[in-house]
Design a protein around this motif. Structure first.
Motif: not given
Length: 379
Positions: A279-284, A304-306, A337-339
């Motif tokens: 998932i993307t950084f924003t999604q995480a 969930h957020e975070g 989490i993909e950077v």
């Protein structure tokens, strides 16, 4: 017809190879040349048949012993003197029976009655199925080679219009009793009858199709139902589909080795399915609704957020059907989490602004690490 290659050479083992070494070599070669992996490749198809034929002989103690001594002639079901066959053991004689008479059948295959029904030996085949087919079950058409009852003489070994005769020398027992005088008296011993070579019957007019053996090697197919939940390298037993028996005895069984191809996304652990979801950084950071692949198709899941790298969530009942049981396993999804890469100047500036506006309260793991590091060097 091309001359057959040495069976040990076909499997790539030495003549003194153990049973386990032969089985391991067979599985490796069968996988290498399996027709499912080389559709339309006639060369691989022929090599696959050659590998199965070699293993059928070398995995059977009786046949292996005959092959080691007499080569291919010792295990050829058509090997006899029918129609000028020139067998060294006499017209229409089954080599299986000769060896059983002289050496006790290498494990007692023969009974005291030479004409008693005897069960045929088992044969092996392999099949390749997909990850999904293993999870949900399927039907497959299995091709394999085995020894079958001759369709011309129906297993009697005698040509049409004739039948085997009971040996008059031994009365059909296949054995004769010898009396020998010794200093301790008369000693009785039994040996194979010379007239019928231990068969108990004599075939004056052998069947031309099978050379008097009553058996032929054939290629067969059988439909096999593979149950849901089967694992890689499990064996399915198909009763009565092996080599034909002797004297109207039952056929052996067919053992089917099931090979499950690996999946591009899923990994099996017991009855559970695992997959890694990027998932993307924003999604995480903000949480999001993502689409997750399962064996039943795509499903939506809200993270969930975070969410952190390595977090795992479970989709209950989305795993593999339990073999011969009720219910299914679960599916576990591990988050990565993909950077982002290849950022332009504006994107980099936005990330810098985000970083300057955050503090330790936004990075609990980072804060915890540096607290431990501080305590370590203060000691």
């Amino acid at each position: 017809m091309a001359e057959k290659r040495d069976y040990y050479e076909v499997l790539g083992v030495q003549k003194g190879a153990s049973e386990d070494e032969i089985k391991k070599a067979y599985r490796q070669s069968a996988k290498k040349y399996h027709p499912d992996l080389h559709p339309g490749d006639k060369t691989c198809e022929e090599k696959f048949k050659e590998v199965n034929e070699a293993y059928e002989v070398l995995s059977d103690k009786d046949k292996k012993a005959r092959y080691d001594q007499f080569g291919h002639a010792g295990v050829d079901p058509n090997f006899g003197a029918g129609a000028g066959g020139g067998s060294p053991f006499g017209q229409g004689i089954d080599i299986d029976d000769i060896f059983s008479s002289f050496f006790g059948g290498f494990g007692g295959r023969r009974s005291n009655n030479a004409n008693a029904p005897m069960r045929g030996s088992d044969v092996e085949a392999s099949v390749y199925i997909s990850f999904e087919e293993a999870a949900k079950g399927c039907k497959k058409n299995i091709n394999y080679n085995c020894v079958s009852t001759c369709g011309e003489c129906h297993g009697t070994g005698a040509a049409a219009g004739s039948s085997p005769k009971t040996c008059s020398a031994c009365g059909g027992s296949g054995k004769v009793t010898i009396n020998q005088r010794t200093p301790f008296g008369v000693v009785q011993t039994q040996r194979a009858c010379d007239a019928c070579h231990g068969k108990g019957k004599i075939i004056d007019n052998p069947c031309r199709k099978c050379g008097g053996s009553g058996r032929q090697r054939k290629s067969k197919t059988v439909d096999v139902t593979i149950p849901a939940g089967i694992k890689d390298q499990q064996i399915l037993n198909v009763s009565g589909r092996g080599n034909a028996g002797y004297n109207n005895g039952p056929a052996g069984d067919l053992h089917v080795y099931v090979n499950v191809r690996p999946h591009q996304l899923f990994e099996r652990r017991g009855d559970d399915v695992w997959c890694v979801m990027p998932i993307t950084f924003t999604q995480a950071a903000l949480g999001a609704e993502i689409t997750v692949p399962t064996l039943d198709g795509k499903v939506s899941y809200t993270i969930h957020e975070g969410t952190q790298p390595g977090d795992v969530f479970k989709l209950k009942g989305k795993g593999i059907q339990r073999l011969n049981g009720r219910g299914r396993g679960d599916q576990y999804v591990k988050i990565t989490i993909e950077v982002p890469k290849n950022l332009n100047s504006k994107q980099k500036e936005l990330i810098k602004q985000l970083d300057s506006s955050t503090s330790d309260k936004n990075y609990a793991q980072r804060k915890n690490f540096f607290d431990k590091l501080k305590n370590l060097f203060n000691d």
